[in-house]
Motif scaffolding. Structure first.
Motif, PDB file in Angstrom:
ATOM      1  N   ASP A  73      -7.382   8.922  -6.719  1.00  0.00           N
ATOM      2  CA  ASP A  73      -6.662  10.032  -7.342  1.00  0.00           C
ATOM      3  C   ASP A  73      -6.869  11.297  -6.497  1.00  0.00           C
ATOM      4  O   ASP A  73      -7.636  12.190  -6.858  1.00  0.00           O
ATOM      5  N   LYS A  79      -4.705  13.697  -5.836  1.00  0.00           N
ATOM      6  CA  LYS A  79      -4.164  14.898  -6.473  1.00  0.00           C
ATOM      7  C   LYS A  79      -5.169  15.492  -7.460  1.00  0.00           C
ATOM      8  O   LYS A  79      -5.295  16.702  -7.593  1.00  0.00           O
ATOM      9  N   ASP A 122      -1.288  15.284   3.452  1.00  0.00           N
ATOM     10  CA  ASP A 122       0.148  15.497   3.265  1.00  0.00           C
ATOM     11  C   ASP A 122       0.873  15.659   4.596  1.00  0.00           C
ATOM     12  O   ASP A 122       2.095  15.493   4.675  1.00  0.00           O
TER      13      ASP A 122
END
Length: 222
Positions: free
Chosen positions: A61, A63, A88
């Motif tokens: 996870d 994010k 990213d």
């Protein structure tokens, strides 16, 4: 005569140079207390933050980790957050590692701040003590030169004893400051090493899940 009276008498007999040495000692102790509290707090929040991020990393996870890192003030959160934010834009291990190193470089000066002053203050304290003793001896010999011959030996020994008080106080101030300097340096190094280890764990976890391209160098060279 109790201990407090002995200390007061020792301080009074040392002359004017005892006061700047006392100021240096007070500044050094203030830095020691402030740095020790800051480093202890940093170590505690780092440990707490990594415990909260580790389950999120295990669940993949990212994010959630980034969200936590953006609101948390722990140094380790900024380091891991900087590395994961680079995902990213690039999946190369080198890029993620460089981002974490950049975060570590931003954090390290805050941990090392003012600690180096302690060694300088210890040297200043010692030199002030020696300077006070030298000036005291000069004044003692000048006074003895015009004194009665029968009193010269007694007056000289008494003056030298008083003059040496500044050297003793300078060393009394310098030795603890050097010890505290070493302790704080060790504590700082431990915190930096723990953050580096956490960054390596994060990178190894990303590699184990095939989230990073570990063959980027070979590909670039080809």
């Amino acid at each position: 005569m109790d201990f407090f009276e002995v200390v007061v008498r020792f301080f009074q007999e040392g002359g004017t140079f005892m006061f700047p040495i006392a100021v240096v000692l007070a500044i050094g102790l203030a830095i020691v207390i402030e740095r020790y509290l800051f480093l202890s707090f940093s170590k505690s929040v780092n440990k707490k933050a990594f415990k909260q991020m580790e389950p999120l990393l295990d669940k993949h996870d990212y994010k959630g980790v980034l969200g936590f890192a953006s609101t948390d003030k722990a140094p380790i959160s900024r380091i891991i957050g900087a590395g994961l934010a680079r995902l990213d834009h690039s999946q190369r291990r080198e890029d993620i590692e460089y981002a974490m190193e950049e975060g570590l470089m931003e954090t390290t000066p805050r941990l090392e701040k003012r600690t180096a002053y302690l060694a300088t203050l210890a040297n200043i304290s010692t030199l002030l003590g020696l300077l006070g003793t030298i000036i005291g001896l000069i004044a003692a010999f000048s006074a003895v030169a015009t004194a009665d011959p029968s009193e010269k030996a007694s007056l000289l020994s008494q003056s030298i004893s008083v003059a040496m008080n500044t050297t003793a106080f300078g060393l009394i101030s310098a030795i603890p400051l050097l010890v505290f300097h070493s302790v704080l340096q060790t504590k700082t190094t431990e915190i930096i090493d723990s953050m580096e280890m956490a960054g390596v764990k994060c990178l190894n976890g990303l590699i184990a899940r095939n989230d990073l391209n570990t063959n980027s160098r070979a590909t670039d060279n080809a």
